[in-house]
Design a protein around this motif. Structure first.
Motif, PDB file in Angstrom:
ATOM      1  N   GLU A  59       0.839  -1.188   0.000  1.00  0.00           N
ATOM      2  CA  GLU A  59       0.000   0.000   0.000  1.00  0.00           C
ATOM      3  C   GLU A  59       0.877   1.241   0.000  1.00  0.00           C
ATOM      4  OE1 GLU A  59      -2.941   0.367   3.109  1.00  0.00           O
ATOM      5  OE2 GLU A  59      -3.594   2.322   2.358  1.00  0.00           O
ATOM      6  N   ASN A 117      -4.610   5.018  -1.977  1.00  0.00           N
ATOM      7  CA  ASN A 117      -5.787   5.654  -1.382  1.00  0.00           C
ATOM      8  C   ASN A 117      -6.257   6.794  -2.269  1.00  0.00           C
ATOM      9  OD1 ASN A 117      -6.259   4.664   1.598  1.00  0.00           O
ATOM     10  ND2 ASN A 117      -4.039   4.748   1.286  1.00  0.00           N
ATOM     11  N   GLU A 149      -8.030   2.336  -3.531  1.00  0.00           N
ATOM     12  CA  GLU A 149      -8.630   2.105  -2.223  1.00  0.00           C
ATOM     13  C   GLU A 149      -9.526   3.285  -1.854  1.00  0.00           C
ATOM     14  OE1 GLU A 149      -5.958   0.455   0.805  1.00  0.00           O
ATOM     15  OE2 GLU A 149      -6.746   1.989   2.153  1.00  0.00           O
ATOM     16  N   ASP A 177     -11.996   0.270   1.940  1.00  0.00           N
ATOM     17  CA  ASP A 177     -11.189   0.363   3.158  1.00  0.00           C
ATOM     18  C   ASP A 177     -12.059   0.691   4.367  1.00  0.00           C
ATOM     19  OD1 ASP A 177      -8.857   0.304   4.597  1.00  0.00           O
ATOM     20  OD2 ASP A 177      -8.471   2.431   4.358  1.00  0.00           O
TER      21      ASP A 177
END
Ligand code: C2E
Ligand code: MG
Ligand code: MG
Ligand code: MG
Length: 274
Positions: A59, A117, A149, A177
């Motif tokens: 990530e 993200n 995400e 998430d």
């Protein structure tokens, strides 16, 4: 006397409020000045398959090297970036760094996934889908290796959901998430396809509570019913990993396997956890 004290309290309160307003303004000015510099760095945290402990991806997590403040964590600037719209250029930088990095792993013979993200505010920006397509083309990254995400709050924005759905049709994967910590509604899961559910840290940290355990089993089954996989966040102990593996969770991410870091030579080279 009471009146005088009250007056003082009001002045103290005023001064504190003034300090806060100034600090926020300063942070906003610093953030704006930082765009287009190299102050934003991306750290990567490994994601491992629970069955064999192999690193399958990472990530991307933003950090701000703010002059005079040191390495600043995302909670201290992402909300401000979202409020001011600066998340759009900042997010583009993170996405571009992540695609470039993952394309590097791919061409080195280590096709690891990368998870980025993305705020609803970014999806609402008209250029977002084109940015993603252009980045995949310019870096040569396999679209299946990129996961976007989002949090379940994105469901409230239909335009953003249309953009996300369109991007997913190009092969990019979508992860939900912090699932179950906001306003989840099962009807949205039916309506909007997704590939991964991330189990929130708060669940991972209280698996021994039978109610939490029940909820987590339920999330794992739910993901399975939709053909999606699960990634547990915040895995810090072997006990948590064992519990999750036994419950059928596919992947884990947490300090047990590695902290977010700027350097990933170890796990990108060998495929084993650091
Ligand atoms: P998130 O997406 O839920 O990311 C996981 C967070 O959990 C990261 O915090 C990670 O460092 C932390 N974490 C992972 N494993 C463990 C563990 O075992 N123990 C503990 N205590 N923490 C663990 P981080 O890097 O501080 O990021 C916080 C949040 O900031 C992220 O939560 C995400 O919502 C947001 N964020 C980070 N980078 C970006 C970005 O580029 N764009 C946007 N829009 N948001 C970002
Ligand atoms: Mg995350
Ligand atoms: Mg996230
Ligand atoms: Mg999370």
């Amino acid at each position: 006397a009471a009146k005088r004290d009250g007056g003082n309290r009001v002045r103290v309160f005023d001064r504190r409020l003034g300090d806060q307003v100034r600090a926020r303004q300063q942070a906003e000015d610093d953030l704006r000045a930082a765009l287009g510099t190299d102050q934003f760095v991306v750290h990567y945290q490994p994601i491992v398959a629970l069955d064999d402990q192999r690193v399958t991806g990472a990530e991307a997590l933003a950090r701000w090297q703010r002059p005079g403040h040191g390495l600043t964590p995302p909670q201290e600037f992402i909300p401000l970036a979202e409020e001011t719209g600066m998340i759009v250029p900042l997010g583009r930088h993170v996405l571009s760094s992540a695609c470039t990095r993952a394309a590097g792993w791919q061409s080195a013979g280590r096709p690891l996934g990368v998870t980025v993200n993305v705020s609803t505010r970014q999806l609402a920006d008209t250029g977002f889908a084109a940015d993603v397509t252009a980045l995949l083309a310019s870096t040569g990254l396999d679209p299946h290796l990129l996961t976007i995400e989002v949090t379940e709050s994105v469901w409230a924005d239909e335009a953003a959901m249309r953009v996300l759905t369109g991007i997913r049709e190009t092969g990019v994967r979508v992860a939900l998430d912090d699932f179950g910590t906001g306003y989840s509604s099962l009807s949205y899961l039916q309506r909007y396809p997704f590939d991964v559910i991330k189990i929130d840290k708060s669940f991972t940290w209280s698996l021994e509570d039978p109610r939490t355990g029940g909820v987590v089993r339920c999330i794992i089954d739910l993901a399975g019913a939709f053909g999606a996989t699960t990634v547990a966040e915040g895995v810090e102990t072997v006990e948590q990993a064992d519990w999750l593996r036994a419950a059928g969770c596919g992947y884990a991410q947490g300090f047990l396997y590695g902290r977010p870091s700027a350097v990933q030579d170890e796990w990108t080279a060998t495929g084993t956890r650091p």
